[in-house]
Design a protein around this motif. Structure first.
Motif, PDB file in Angstrom:
ATOM      1  N   HIS A 151       0.829  -1.208   0.000  1.00  0.00           N
ATOM      2  CA  HIS A 151       0.000   0.000   0.000  1.00  0.00           C
ATOM      3  C   HIS A 151       0.862   1.256   0.000  1.00  0.00           C
ATOM      4  O   HIS A 151       0.375   2.354   0.185  1.00  0.00           O
ATOM      5  CB  HIS A 151      -0.965  -0.024   1.186  1.00  0.00           C
ATOM      6  CG  HIS A 151      -1.911  -1.174   1.107  1.00  0.00           C
ATOM      7  ND1 HIS A 151      -3.145  -1.084   0.522  1.00  0.00           N
ATOM      8  CD2 HIS A 151      -1.778  -2.462   1.512  1.00  0.00           C
ATOM      9  CE1 HIS A 151      -3.734  -2.259   0.580  1.00  0.00           C
ATOM     10  NE2 HIS A 151      -2.934  -3.116   1.171  1.00  0.00           N
ATOM     11  N   HIS A 152       2.175   1.069  -0.182  1.00  0.00           N
ATOM     12  CA  HIS A 152       3.177   2.121  -0.322  1.00  0.00           C
ATOM     13  C   HIS A 152       3.097   3.163   0.793  1.00  0.00           C
ATOM     14  O   HIS A 152       2.730   4.318   0.571  1.00  0.00           O
ATOM     15  CB  HIS A 152       3.076   2.792  -1.699  1.00  0.00           C
ATOM     16  CG  HIS A 152       4.292   3.604  -1.993  1.00  0.00           C
ATOM     17  ND1 HIS A 152       4.231   4.832  -2.572  1.00  0.00           N
ATOM     18  CD2 HIS A 152       5.596   3.383  -1.749  1.00  0.00           C
ATOM     19  CE1 HIS A 152       5.437   5.334  -2.694  1.00  0.00           C
ATOM     20  NE2 HIS A 152       6.283   4.470  -2.201  1.00  0.00           N
ATOM     21  N   HIS A 153       3.437   2.689   1.984  1.00  0.00           N
ATOM     22  CA  HIS A 153       3.492   3.588   3.139  1.00  0.00           C
ATOM     23  C   HIS A 153       4.699   4.504   2.957  1.00  0.00           C
ATOM     24  O   HIS A 153       5.838   4.082   3.088  1.00  0.00           O
ATOM     25  CB  HIS A 153       3.616   2.766   4.427  1.00  0.00           C
ATOM     26  CG  HIS A 153       3.484   3.580   5.655  1.00  0.00           C
ATOM     27  ND1 HIS A 153       3.997   3.169   6.861  1.00  0.00           N
ATOM     28  CD2 HIS A 153       2.892   4.774   5.906  1.00  0.00           C
ATOM     29  CE1 HIS A 153       3.726   4.064   7.785  1.00  0.00           C
ATOM     30  NE2 HIS A 153       3.061   5.053   7.223  1.00  0.00           N
ATOM     31  N   LYS A 154       4.427   5.759   2.682  1.00  0.00           N
ATOM     32  CA  LYS A 154       5.486   6.701   2.318  1.00  0.00           C
ATOM     33  C   LYS A 154       6.413   7.053   3.473  1.00  0.00           C
ATOM     34  O   LYS A 154       7.529   7.485   3.259  1.00  0.00           O
ATOM     35  CB  LYS A 154       4.867   7.969   1.730  1.00  0.00           C
ATOM     36  CG  LYS A 154       4.206   7.712   0.412  1.00  0.00           C
ATOM     37  CD  LYS A 154       3.547   8.945  -0.136  1.00  0.00           C
ATOM     38  CE  LYS A 154       2.874   8.602  -1.447  1.00  0.00           C
ATOM     39  NZ  LYS A 154       2.036   9.670  -1.945  1.00  0.00           N
ATOM     40  N   ASN A 155       5.967   6.907   4.705  1.00  0.00           N
ATOM     41  CA  ASN A 155       6.792   7.279   5.858  1.00  0.00           C
ATOM     42  C   ASN A 155       7.484   6.080   6.490  1.00  0.00           C
ATOM     43  O   ASN A 155       7.757   6.081   7.675  1.00  0.00           O
ATOM     44  CB  ASN A 155       5.921   7.977   6.906  1.00  0.00           C
ATOM     45  CG  ASN A 155       5.257   9.205   6.344  1.00  0.00           C
ATOM     46  OD1 ASN A 155       5.847   9.914   5.543  1.00  0.00           O
ATOM     47  ND2 ASN A 155       4.030   9.445   6.728  1.00  0.00           N
ATOM     48  N   CYS A 156       7.751   5.071   5.696  1.00  0.00           N
ATOM     49  CA  CYS A 156       8.274   3.821   6.244  1.00  0.00           C
ATOM     50  C   CYS A 156       9.323   3.232   5.309  1.00  0.00           C
ATOM     51  O   CYS A 156       9.172   3.280   4.092  1.00  0.00           O
ATOM     52  CB  CYS A 156       7.097   2.850   6.412  1.00  0.00           C
ATOM     53  SG  CYS A 156       7.566   1.218   6.973  1.00  0.00           S
ATOM     54  N   ARG A 157      10.340   2.642   5.883  1.00  0.00           N
ATOM     55  CA  ARG A 157      11.386   2.030   5.056  1.00  0.00           C
ATOM     56  C   ARG A 157      10.874   0.808   4.291  1.00  0.00           C
ATOM     57  O   ARG A 157      11.430   0.420   3.288  1.00  0.00           O
ATOM     58  CB  ARG A 157      12.594   1.658   5.905  1.00  0.00           C
ATOM     59  CG  ARG A 157      12.328   0.578   6.922  1.00  0.00           C
ATOM     60  CD  ARG A 157      13.585   0.224   7.718  1.00  0.00           C
ATOM     61  NE  ARG A 157      13.259  -0.683   8.784  1.00  0.00           N
ATOM     62  CZ  ARG A 157      13.046  -1.994   8.624  1.00  0.00           C
ATOM     63  NH1 ARG A 157      13.127  -2.534   7.444  1.00  0.00           N
ATOM     64  NH2 ARG A 157      12.748  -2.750   9.658  1.00  0.00           N
ATOM     65  N   ARG A 158       9.786   0.197   4.774  1.00  0.00           N
ATOM     66  CA  ARG A 158       9.219  -0.968   4.089  1.00  0.00           C
ATOM     67  C   ARG A 158       8.421  -0.557   2.858  1.00  0.00           C
ATOM     68  O   ARG A 158       8.084  -1.386   2.041  1.00  0.00           O
ATOM     69  CB  ARG A 158       8.281  -1.731   5.017  1.00  0.00           C
ATOM     70  CG  ARG A 158       8.988  -2.329   6.172  1.00  0.00           C
ATOM     71  CD  ARG A 158       7.999  -2.902   7.141  1.00  0.00           C
ATOM     72  NE  ARG A 158       8.696  -3.263   8.354  1.00  0.00           N
ATOM     73  CZ  ARG A 158       8.325  -4.229   9.136  1.00  0.00           C
ATOM     74  NH1 ARG A 158       7.263  -4.922   8.879  1.00  0.00           N
ATOM     75  NH2 ARG A 158       9.022  -4.503  10.207  1.00  0.00           N
ATOM     76  N   GLY A 159       8.095   0.714   2.756  1.00  0.00           N
ATOM     77  CA  GLY A 159       7.291   1.206   1.646  1.00  0.00           C
ATOM     78  C   GLY A 159       8.125   1.658   0.469  1.00  0.00           C
ATOM     79  O   GLY A 159       7.747   2.580  -0.243  1.00  0.00           O
ATOM     80  N   THR A 160       9.251   1.017   0.249  1.00  0.00           N
ATOM     81  CA  THR A 160      10.145   1.416  -0.843  1.00  0.00           C
ATOM     82  C   THR A 160       9.582   0.994  -2.200  1.00  0.00           C
ATOM     83  O   THR A 160       8.747   0.100  -2.291  1.00  0.00           O
ATOM     84  CB  THR A 160      11.537   0.783  -0.667  1.00  0.00           C
ATOM     85  OG1 THR A 160      11.384  -0.635  -0.659  1.00  0.00           O
ATOM     86  CG2 THR A 160      12.201   1.249   0.612  1.00  0.00           C
ATOM     87  N   ILE A 161      10.076   1.644  -3.224  1.00  0.00           N
ATOM     88  CA  ILE A 161       9.673   1.316  -4.594  1.00  0.00           C
ATOM     89  C   ILE A 161      10.796   0.518  -5.233  1.00  0.00           C
ATOM     90  O   ILE A 161      11.949   0.966  -5.244  1.00  0.00           O
ATOM     91  CB  ILE A 161       9.422   2.601  -5.406  1.00  0.00           C
ATOM     92  CG1 ILE A 161       8.325   3.433  -4.737  1.00  0.00           C
ATOM     93  CG2 ILE A 161       9.053   2.271  -6.844  1.00  0.00           C
ATOM     94  CD1 ILE A 161       8.178   4.821  -5.292  1.00  0.00           C
ATOM     95  N   PRO A 162      10.493  -0.659  -5.767  1.00  0.00           N
ATOM     96  CA  PRO A 162      11.541  -1.447  -6.419  1.00  0.00           C
ATOM     97  C   PRO A 162      12.162  -0.681  -7.587  1.00  0.00           C
ATOM     98  O   PRO A 162      11.479   0.049  -8.304  1.00  0.00           O
ATOM     99  CB  PRO A 162      10.785  -2.685  -6.929  1.00  0.00           C
ATOM    100  CG  PRO A 162       9.582  -2.774  -6.057  1.00  0.00           C
ATOM    101  CD  PRO A 162       9.219  -1.354  -5.735  1.00  0.00           C
ATOM    102  N   LYS A 163      13.456  -0.852  -7.775  1.00  0.00           N
ATOM    103  CA  LYS A 163      14.149  -0.172  -8.866  1.00  0.00           C
ATOM    104  C   LYS A 163      13.835  -0.817 -10.218  1.00  0.00           C
ATOM    105  O   LYS A 163      13.765  -0.142 -11.234  1.00  0.00           O
ATOM    106  CB  LYS A 163      15.653  -0.182  -8.608  1.00  0.00           C
ATOM    107  CG  LYS A 163      16.067   0.742  -7.474  1.00  0.00           C
ATOM    108  CD  LYS A 163      17.558   0.674  -7.235  1.00  0.00           C
ATOM    109  CE  LYS A 163      18.045   1.592  -6.166  1.00  0.00           C
ATOM    110  NZ  LYS A 163      17.316   1.684  -4.956  1.00  0.00           N
TER     111      LYS A 163
END
Length: 147
Positions: A70-82
């Motif tokens: 769910h792309h949590h923007k304030n979290c390191r787990r919410g990263t976007i794959p390269k």
């Protein structure tokens, strides 16, 4: 939405192992809700979006969102794959739009809706504080939280 490029069998096997229900975060939230004395049903299929936890009579619903999906923007787990970046950006945007539609539909039915993130659920002190706050607000009927 664009279709993802053909993936290798190892990636497919990995993705098939990703749990959709009864995740560690959901189990932690369930335990915290029970400790707070909140009664609930899991994955209430008759409600829009089948909330992870809901109480129809008290009219509240709780979604436990995975930080990555769910792309949590304030979290390191919410990263976007390269790799396949454009696909993932579109995927996350669609997931977030769907989340907003589900919450709006529930609110239209008179439900108070909250989102609890995976990173909050897996941090016991933070989870305890958040559930206690929700329990207090839901008890007084003041919750309509957007996070």
């Amino acid at each position: 939405m664009r279709t993802p490029p053909a993936s290798d069998p190892a990636r497919s096997a990995l993705m098939k192992r990703v749990r959709q229900a009864r995740t560690g975060a959901e189990e932690a939230v369930a335990a915290a809700l029970r400790l707070a004395g909140l009664h609930y049903r899991r994955n209430a299929k008759g409600l829009p979006g089948a909330p992870d936890f809901a109480n129809r009579s008290r009219r509240w619903a709780l979604f436990v969102n995975g930080c990555f999906w769910h792309h949590h923007k304030n979290c390191r787990r919410g990263t976007i794959p390269k790799q396949n970046n454009a696909f993932w950006l579109e995927k996350f945007a669609a997931n977030r739009a769907r989340d907003a539609r589900k919450a709006k539909a529930l609110r239209a039915l008179g439900f108070r809706v909250a989102i609890l993130w995976e990173c909050e659920a897996l941090d016991p002190p933070r989870l305890k504080e958040r559930v206690a706050r929700l329990a207090g607000l839901w008890g007084r009927g003041q919750l309509d939280e957007k996070r």
